[in-house]
Structure formats: structure tokens, C-alpha cells
Design a protein around this motif. Sequence first.
Motif, PDB file in Angstrom:
ATOM      1  N   TYR A 162       0.859  -1.194   0.000  1.00  0.00           N
ATOM      2  CA  TYR A 162       0.000   0.000   0.000  1.00  0.00           C
ATOM      3  C   TYR A 162       0.891   1.239   0.000  1.00  0.00           C
ATOM      4  CZ  TYR A 162      -3.263   3.482   1.868  1.00  0.00           C
ATOM      5  OH  TYR A 162      -4.021   4.600   2.068  1.00  0.00           O
ATOM      6  N   GLY A 185      -6.498  -0.616  13.581  1.00  0.00           N
ATOM      7  CA  GLY A 185      -6.870   0.065  12.340  1.00  0.00           C
ATOM      8  C   GLY A 185      -7.898  -0.788  11.616  1.00  0.00           C
ATOM      9  N   SER A 186      -8.742  -0.143  10.822  1.00  0.00           N
ATOM     10  CA  SER A 186      -9.730  -0.978  10.116  1.00  0.00           C
ATOM     11  C   SER A 186      -9.058  -1.792   9.019  1.00  0.00           C
ATOM     12  CB  SER A 186     -10.895  -0.143   9.588  1.00  0.00           C
ATOM     13  OG  SER A 186     -10.447   0.930   8.813  1.00  0.00           O
ATOM     14  N   ASP A 187      -7.841  -1.418   8.631  1.00  0.00           N
ATOM     15  CA  ASP A 187      -7.075  -2.263   7.701  1.00  0.00           C
ATOM     16  C   ASP A 187      -7.020  -3.712   8.199  1.00  0.00           C
ATOM     17  OD1 ASP A 187      -6.462  -0.268   5.930  1.00  0.00           O
ATOM     18  OD2 ASP A 187      -4.442   0.084   6.688  1.00  0.00           O
ATOM     19  N   PHE A 241     -10.778   1.992  -2.520  1.00  0.00           N
ATOM     20  CA  PHE A 241      -9.652   2.065  -1.584  1.00  0.00           C
ATOM     21  C   PHE A 241      -8.673   0.916  -1.880  1.00  0.00           C
ATOM     22  CE2 PHE A 241      -8.198   1.099   2.937  1.00  0.00           C
ATOM     23  CZ  PHE A 241      -7.220   2.088   2.934  1.00  0.00           C
ATOM     24  N   TYR A 250      -8.015  -3.044  -0.501  1.00  0.00           N
ATOM     25  CA  TYR A 250      -8.789  -4.236  -0.870  1.00  0.00           C
ATOM     26  C   TYR A 250      -7.970  -5.100  -1.838  1.00  0.00           C
ATOM     27  CZ  TYR A 250     -12.466  -1.004   0.724  1.00  0.00           C
ATOM     28  OH  TYR A 250     -13.202  -0.083   1.415  1.00  0.00           O
ATOM     29  N   ALA A 304     -16.518   0.834  -0.038  1.00  0.00           N
ATOM     30  CA  ALA A 304     -16.426   1.976   0.881  1.00  0.00           C
ATOM     31  C   ALA A 304     -17.497   2.979   0.473  1.00  0.00           C
ATOM     32  CB  ALA A 304     -15.043   2.620   0.804  1.00  0.00           C
ATOM     33  N   ASN A 328     -13.120   6.269  -0.815  1.00  0.00           N
ATOM     34  CA  ASN A 328     -11.845   6.981  -0.904  1.00  0.00           C
ATOM     35  C   ASN A 328     -11.102   6.429  -2.117  1.00  0.00           C
ATOM     36  OD1 ASN A 328      -9.281   8.043  -0.497  1.00  0.00           O
ATOM     37  ND2 ASN A 328      -8.754   6.599   1.119  1.00  0.00           N
ATOM     38  N   ASP A 380     -17.691  -0.482   4.070  1.00  0.00           N
ATOM     39  CA  ASP A 380     -16.596   0.211   4.760  1.00  0.00           C
ATOM     40  C   ASP A 380     -17.059   1.644   5.050  1.00  0.00           C
ATOM     41  OD1 ASP A 380     -14.307   1.596   5.461  1.00  0.00           O
ATOM     42  OD2 ASP A 380     -13.034   0.637   3.948  1.00  0.00           O
ATOM     43  N   ALA A 405     -15.563   4.088   6.720  1.00  0.00           N
ATOM     44  CA  ALA A 405     -14.461   4.902   7.255  1.00  0.00           C
ATOM     45  C   ALA A 405     -14.824   6.393   7.318  1.00  0.00           C
ATOM     46  CB  ALA A 405     -13.198   4.708   6.404  1.00  0.00           C
ATOM     47  N   TYR A 406     -15.672   6.836   6.378  1.00  0.00           N
ATOM     48  CA  TYR A 406     -16.029   8.261   6.321  1.00  0.00           C
ATOM     49  C   TYR A 406     -17.498   8.497   6.654  1.00  0.00           C
ATOM     50  CZ  TYR A 406     -11.500   8.226   4.145  1.00  0.00           C
ATOM     51  OH  TYR A 406     -10.163   8.022   3.919  1.00  0.00           O
ATOM     52  N   MET A 441     -17.627  -2.015   8.627  1.00  0.00           N
ATOM     53  CA  MET A 441     -16.362  -1.688   9.304  1.00  0.00           C
ATOM     54  C   MET A 441     -16.206  -0.175   9.436  1.00  0.00           C
ATOM     55  SD  MET A 441     -13.639  -2.965   6.463  1.00  0.00           S
ATOM     56  CE  MET A 441     -12.558  -1.540   6.496  1.00  0.00           C
ATOM     57  N   THR A 489     -13.647   3.186  11.422  1.00  0.00           N
ATOM     58  CA  THR A 489     -12.295   3.519  11.889  1.00  0.00           C
ATOM     59  C   THR A 489     -12.300   4.696  12.855  1.00  0.00           C
ATOM     60  OG1 THR A 489     -10.055   4.110  11.204  1.00  0.00           O
ATOM     61  CG2 THR A 489     -11.833   5.079   9.915  1.00  0.00           C
ATOM     62  N   SER A 498      -9.541   6.487  12.752  1.00  0.00           N
ATOM     63  CA  SER A 498      -8.435   7.250  12.157  1.00  0.00           C
ATOM     64  C   SER A 498      -8.863   8.563  11.530  1.00  0.00           C
ATOM     65  CB  SER A 498      -7.753   6.422  11.063  1.00  0.00           C
ATOM     66  OG  SER A 498      -7.224   5.244  11.583  1.00  0.00           O
ATOM     67  N   LYS A 499     -10.142   8.694  11.195  1.00  0.00           N
ATOM     68  CA  LYS A 499     -10.558   9.871  10.411  1.00  0.00           C
ATOM     69  C   LYS A 499     -11.203  10.898  11.333  1.00  0.00           C
ATOM     70  CE  LYS A 499      -8.910   7.551   7.031  1.00  0.00           C
ATOM     71  NZ  LYS A 499      -7.612   7.915   6.473  1.00  0.00           N
ATOM     72  N   ARG A 531      -3.995   3.474  15.607  1.00  0.00           N
ATOM     73  CA  ARG A 531      -4.426   2.296  14.847  1.00  0.00           C
ATOM     74  C   ARG A 531      -5.591   1.597  15.555  1.00  0.00           C
ATOM     75  NH1 ARG A 531      -4.436   3.303  11.333  1.00  0.00           N
ATOM     76  NH2 ARG A 531      -4.234   1.365  10.188  1.00  0.00           N
TER      77      ARG A 531
HETATM   78  C1  LIG Z   1     -12.036   3.672   2.782  1.00  0.00           C
HETATM   79  C2  LIG Z   1     -11.020   3.381   3.819  1.00  0.00           C
HETATM   80  N1  LIG Z   1     -11.125   2.255   4.530  1.00  0.00           N
HETATM   81  C3  LIG Z   1     -10.228   1.930   5.474  1.00  0.00           C
HETATM   82  C4  LIG Z   1      -9.160   2.745   5.753  1.00  0.00           C
HETATM   83  C5  LIG Z   1      -8.167   2.267   6.760  1.00  0.00           C
HETATM   84  O1  LIG Z   1      -8.061   3.087   7.829  1.00  0.00           O
HETATM   85  P1  LIG Z   1      -7.370   2.615   9.188  1.00  0.00           P
HETATM   86  O2  LIG Z   1      -6.634   1.333   8.954  1.00  0.00           O
HETATM   87  O3  LIG Z   1      -6.513   3.731   9.582  1.00  0.00           O
HETATM   88  O4  LIG Z   1      -8.538   2.391  10.125  1.00  0.00           O
HETATM   89  C6  LIG Z   1      -8.995   3.930   5.042  1.00  0.00           C
HETATM   90  C7  LIG Z   1      -7.827   4.791   5.279  1.00  0.00           C
HETATM   91  O5  LIG Z   1      -7.497   5.685   4.566  1.00  0.00           O
HETATM   92  C8  LIG Z   1      -9.946   4.260   4.048  1.00  0.00           C
HETATM   93  O6  LIG Z   1      -9.837   5.374   3.321  1.00  0.00           O
END
Ligand SMILES: Cc1ncc(COP(=O)(O)O)c(C=O)c1O
Length: 363
Positions: A16, A88-90, A114, A117, A157, A161, A188, A190-191, A216, A218, A220-221, A229
Motif C-alpha cells: 500500500y 486500524g480498520s485495515d 480504496f 482491498y 467503501a 476513498n 466500509d 471509514a467516512y 467496518m 475507523t 483514524s478519520k 491504529r
Molecule cells: C475507505 C477506507 N477504509 C479503510 C481505511 C483504513 O483506515 P485505518 O486502517 O486507519 O482504520 C482507510 C484509510 O485511509 C480508508 O480510506
Amino acid sequence: MTKITPLPHIAQTKPYVPGGKLAGASGSVIMLASNENPFGPSPKAIEAMKAVAGDVHVYPDPEYRALRETIAEAVGIADSSRVVVSAGSDEIIHLLTQSYAGPGDEILFTEHAFSMYRVSALSHGATPVTVPETDLTAGVNAILGAVSERTKILFLANPNNPTGTMLPVEALEQLQDSLPPHVLFVVDGAYAEYVGPEYEAQIRDLVDRKANTVMMRTFSKIHGLAALRLGWGYMPAEIAETYQRIRGPFNVNGLAVGAGMASIQDTDFLAKSRDHNTDWRARMIAALNAMGLPTPHSDANFVLPEFGSSERAAAANDFLKACNILVRAVGGYGLPERLRITVGSAHDNQAVLDALKEFTASR
Ligand SMILES: Cc1ncc(COP(=O)(O)O)c(C=O)c1O
């Protein structure tokens, strides 16, 4: 020469590419490349970390009961045993892939999805399958048309993203209903917080609506805790049980536990972050369009102006770097003629707009 070689699918996996840092910059750098919260973490999360800092010699609760219960209560989930937490959601992306797909299986996502995947599919020997988008947006029929007997997971997502686009909840329900039972549907979010609490509740309810769906999320945002994480997921009971079986016993660290619990309850901080983003996102989109950089609607905390060609986008990126402003090149996402710009602080947003105005005036 060593005889120690990775499995062929691992050898072929490209890492990545993160938003990164500005190498060699002197002075302060404006970071608008990784969709981080310009307010930083919630002050309550910082206090919570300080409160647990002296305890980090002790392993965290391996079941993360308090964190999972706090998340469940904050977002209106009745059964916290179906909430899982992650580094982290990763990590959720990886553990779902590890659990449900391997060599010979296919993992679906859309054209500008994103990139983790793909990384995750390849690193587990599964075949990534990319579905074309229309106007930077995923389409239900296109996705369904790409499903095969070998499809194991669909990652979507919403908002996505780096496009910032999203499907309406009705379209997600249509996908849920139309996917064959052997396909796991991963939404996903995340946002999701940037869309709003009503939407957050709707994607939570999708998980209860059908046994094929996982959500899922996160920290992080909008929570501003990227460095800790911390991610979480809401899943059907059987999938959560599988996840708990294969995750590392202490996959979330103690500081993240404290900060996450405080942050998810700090609704004032979250609302302030969302309102700032909504306000500045609209201002940035209007300003970028006005300077001749077509910028589509975004539902997330970033915008995606178009520069007319990949060369001009690269020149704009270089120009911004020379101004100590770091945004995200998205050629790796099949969008070389665009740049992704995080909605940052008022000062940083104005700085990137001023710099791009200067750039577009001459080039
Ligand atoms: C759509 C999406 N999913 C998952 C993540 C993973 O985020 P993290 O592992 O920081 O929770 C990101 C990070 O940029 C993202 O943009």
C-alpha cells in the motif's frame, strides 16, 4: 543465495502506498494528504490516554469488553458480542480476506476503490476483480454483473476513498438482497461520520437486515486517532466469532482502548469536526470549480479536483510541494489527472486554495 522465498502470491503483492511525508522540506508542512482530522484528537481522548499511560506494562483485556460495550452503546447496537475491534480498520480487511478468500477465489471492488482491498486480496492469493464505475461512482448493476461463483467478498467503501462518492442506502439494500448467499458484503464506513448520524444508523441497520453484511469503521478519520491504529466492525454473530478466533490476542493497544472509549462518547467533538468539514468542503469545491478545476461533490473529508491532464496534475502537485503543501497524487487509483486534497484547518485550506489560484493563473 537464500532458499527462503515467500509464497508466489506474496512475492507479487505490491505494498500500500500511504499519503506520506514531504521529504527534505524545511519549515512547517501543511499535511492534506491522509484525510486526518485538523482538530487532532478529542481533548477527552488525550486525557484518557494520559490516565492509562502508567498502566501500559499490563496487557489489555484480551476480550476488549469495555471498549466493545462502549462502542455498542454509543452507536445503538444491542449485542456487543457482535462488535469487534482491530488495529486500524485495515486489520479487518485483512482478517476477513484471510477468513473467507484464498487462491482461486475472487474479491470484488470498484474501479477507484480504496487500494487496501487489492493489496489484501493479492496478499492472500485471491484474485482481485475490479468493476467499472460511472462518473466516479459504483453501480449496483455493474457490481452484480461481475459476481461469479468464485466471488467471496465484495468490499464497498461508502463514501469511497478517493472519489468521495457514495451510493444511497436503498442501493446498498438492493445489493444486499441481490448478492448470492456465498458473497460477504463488506460496507466500509471509514467516512460515514462525515455523512451524519442518520446515515451511520442506516448502515448499522444493514448488518441486522441480512446475514451477509459486515460494517467496518475507523477511529483514524473523524476521531483524529490515526496513529493509535484503532478500528471496529459490526458483524453477524458467526462472522464475529470467526474474527475473534483468528485475530491476535492483544491486537489493540491499551492507549487506543482508553482514547477510543472517550472519543466515541464525545459527541460534541464529533459534531464540531463534521460541521467544520461540511462548511469547508463546500467552500473548497466552490473555489476549485471557480478557478477552472472541475471538482465533484464529495461526501467525505476530502475533495478531488481535476487538472485536465496527468501532466498538469503532476505540475500542480510539484508546485504545492514547493509551497510545503502535501496533497495526495491518485494516479495509483487510476485518476492521474486529479489530486485528492483533505479538508483541513481553515488556515491550511486557505493556503492550498491560494497556492492553486497562483498555479492556475500561470499554467
Ligand atoms: C475507505 C477506507 N477504509 C479503510 C481505511 C483504513 O483506515 P485505518 O486502517 O486507519 O482504520 C482507510 C484509510 O485511509 C480508508 O480510506
